[in-house]
Design a protein around this motif. Sequence first.
Motif, PDB file in Angstrom:
ATOM      1  N   VAL A   1       0.847  -1.189   0.000  1.00  0.00           N
ATOM      2  CA  VAL A   1       0.000   0.000   0.000  1.00  0.00           C
ATOM      3  C   VAL A   1       0.883   1.240   0.000  1.00  0.00           C
ATOM      4  O   VAL A   1       1.672   1.449   0.926  1.00  0.00           O
ATOM      5  CB  VAL A   1      -0.937   0.018   1.219  1.00  0.00           C
ATOM      6  CG1 VAL A   1      -1.790   1.282   1.205  1.00  0.00           C
ATOM      7  CG2 VAL A   1      -1.821  -1.228   1.217  1.00  0.00           C
ATOM      8  N   GLU A   2       0.718   2.042  -1.054  1.00  0.00           N
ATOM      9  CA  GLU A   2       1.526   3.242  -1.228  1.00  0.00           C
ATOM     10  C   GLU A   2       0.781   4.471  -0.717  1.00  0.00           C
ATOM     11  O   GLU A   2      -0.453   4.513  -0.718  1.00  0.00           O
ATOM     12  CB  GLU A   2       1.866   3.436  -2.703  1.00  0.00           C
ATOM     13  CG  GLU A   2       2.643   2.284  -3.306  1.00  0.00           C
ATOM     14  CD  GLU A   2       2.236   2.002  -4.729  1.00  0.00           C
ATOM     15  OE1 GLU A   2       2.945   1.269  -5.420  1.00  0.00           O
ATOM     16  OE2 GLU A   2       1.188   2.512  -5.148  1.00  0.00           O
ATOM     17  N   SER A   3       1.538   5.478  -0.354  1.00  0.00           N
ATOM     18  CA  SER A   3       0.966   6.755   0.039  1.00  0.00           C
ATOM     19  C   SER A   3       2.001   7.842  -0.205  1.00  0.00           C
ATOM     20  O   SER A   3       3.196   7.558  -0.320  1.00  0.00           O
ATOM     21  CB  SER A   3       0.548   6.745   1.510  1.00  0.00           C
ATOM     22  OG  SER A   3       1.663   6.490   2.340  1.00  0.00           O
ATOM     23  N   GLY A   4       1.515   9.084  -0.292  1.00  0.00           N
ATOM     24  CA  GLY A   4       2.417  10.222  -0.397  1.00  0.00           C
ATOM     25  C   GLY A   4       2.454  10.903  -1.742  1.00  0.00           C
ATOM     26  O   GLY A   4       3.207  11.863  -1.921  1.00  0.00           O
TER      27      GLY A   4
ATOM     28  N   LEU B 180       7.413   9.348  -0.667  1.00  0.00           N
ATOM     29  CA  LEU B 180       6.502   8.237  -0.848  1.00  0.00           C
ATOM     30  C   LEU B 180       6.773   7.156   0.196  1.00  0.00           C
ATOM     31  O   LEU B 180       7.915   6.948   0.601  1.00  0.00           O
ATOM     32  CB  LEU B 180       6.665   7.625  -2.237  1.00  0.00           C
ATOM     33  CG  LEU B 180       6.429   8.544  -3.438  1.00  0.00           C
ATOM     34  CD1 LEU B 180       6.620   7.763  -4.729  1.00  0.00           C
ATOM     35  CD2 LEU B 180       5.062   9.166  -3.382  1.00  0.00           C
ATOM     36  N   SER B 181       5.697   6.488   0.591  1.00  0.00           N
ATOM     37  CA  SER B 181       5.814   5.357   1.511  1.00  0.00           C
ATOM     38  C   SER B 181       5.103   4.161   0.907  1.00  0.00           C
ATOM     39  O   SER B 181       4.118   4.310   0.183  1.00  0.00           O
ATOM     40  CB  SER B 181       5.184   5.686   2.863  1.00  0.00           C
ATOM     41  OG  SER B 181       5.807   6.785   3.465  1.00  0.00           O
ATOM     42  N   CYS B 182       5.586   2.989   1.227  1.00  0.00           N
ATOM     43  CA  CYS B 182       4.951   1.754   0.770  1.00  0.00           C
ATOM     44  C   CYS B 182       5.095   0.718   1.876  1.00  0.00           C
ATOM     45  O   CYS B 182       6.207   0.325   2.225  1.00  0.00           O
ATOM     46  CB  CYS B 182       5.594   1.251  -0.510  1.00  0.00           C
ATOM     47  SG  CYS B 182       5.043  -0.396  -1.026  1.00  0.00           S
TER      48      CYS B 182
ATOM     49  N   THR C  45       8.374  -1.431   5.509  1.00  0.00           N
ATOM     50  CA  THR C  45       8.029  -0.230   4.748  1.00  0.00           C
ATOM     51  C   THR C  45       9.250   0.301   4.010  1.00  0.00           C
ATOM     52  O   THR C  45      10.357   0.326   4.567  1.00  0.00           O
ATOM     53  CB  THR C  45       7.468   0.847   5.676  1.00  0.00           C
ATOM     54  OG1 THR C  45       6.274   0.350   6.294  1.00  0.00           O
ATOM     55  CG2 THR C  45       7.140   2.114   4.914  1.00  0.00           C
TER      56      THR C  45
ATOM     57  N   TYR D 224      10.599   3.677   1.671  1.00  0.00           N
ATOM     58  CA  TYR D 224      10.341   5.090   1.429  1.00  0.00           C
ATOM     59  C   TYR D 224      11.125   5.553   0.203  1.00  0.00           C
ATOM     60  O   TYR D 224      12.166   4.994  -0.138  1.00  0.00           O
ATOM     61  CB  TYR D 224      10.762   5.932   2.636  1.00  0.00           C
ATOM     62  CG  TYR D 224      10.142   5.512   3.932  1.00  0.00           C
ATOM     63  CD1 TYR D 224      10.819   4.658   4.801  1.00  0.00           C
ATOM     64  CD2 TYR D 224       8.874   5.951   4.300  1.00  0.00           C
ATOM     65  CE1 TYR D 224      10.261   4.248   5.999  1.00  0.00           C
ATOM     66  CE2 TYR D 224       8.304   5.548   5.500  1.00  0.00           C
ATOM     67  CZ  TYR D 224       9.002   4.702   6.343  1.00  0.00           C
ATOM     68  OH  TYR D 224       8.430   4.304   7.521  1.00  0.00           O
TER      69      TYR D 224
ATOM     70  N   CYS E 168       5.313   0.769  -6.145  1.00  0.00           N
ATOM     71  CA  CYS E 168       6.154   0.045  -5.207  1.00  0.00           C
ATOM     72  C   CYS E 168       6.247  -1.413  -5.672  1.00  0.00           C
ATOM     73  O   CYS E 168       5.264  -1.974  -6.174  1.00  0.00           O
ATOM     74  CB  CYS E 168       5.530   0.124  -3.818  1.00  0.00           C
ATOM     75  SG  CYS E 168       6.381  -0.803  -2.552  1.00  0.00           S
TER      76      CYS E 168
ATOM     77  N   THR F 222       0.831   5.349  -7.383  1.00  0.00           N
ATOM     78  CA  THR F 222       0.426   6.667  -6.888  1.00  0.00           C
ATOM     79  C   THR F 222       0.950   7.728  -7.858  1.00  0.00           C
ATOM     80  O   THR F 222       2.086   7.652  -8.325  1.00  0.00           O
ATOM     81  CB  THR F 222       0.958   6.904  -5.457  1.00  0.00           C
ATOM     82  OG1 THR F 222       0.453   8.143  -4.953  1.00  0.00           O
ATOM     83  CG2 THR F 222       2.473   6.922  -5.396  1.00  0.00           C
TER      84      THR F 222
END
Length: 122
Positions: free
Chosen positions: A5-8, A20-22, A77, A79, A95, A116
Amino acid sequence: QVQLVESGGGLVQPGGSLRLSCAASGSIFSINTMAWYRQAPGKERERVASITSGGTTIYADSVKGRFTISTDNAKNTVYLQMDSLTPEDTAVYYCNADITILRYRSTMFEYWGQGTQITVSS
């Protein structure tokens, strides 16, 4: 069994930064390599950066000195710190991870996040 799950992602001005984070979750036994790829419209997907469980990193020439990949192994995680962004960095970022799951500990599987969008524009 495993999810990335990615975010950022988002919109940023040229010269700006994003992180970015994953996060990997599920029936994970071990993670070998984690990486970030990107795909711009009309272009092939390319690997941006990768990091092994031992901490060895590889960067695409186009991002060397601007992007930094890192991991928090306790959180599974990865980054991607992106600095000095340019419009050429605009793409969907994915990711990627090579993971051994609990059920099949002798086999490594490749997993992808959903992607993302990063847009660099003024």
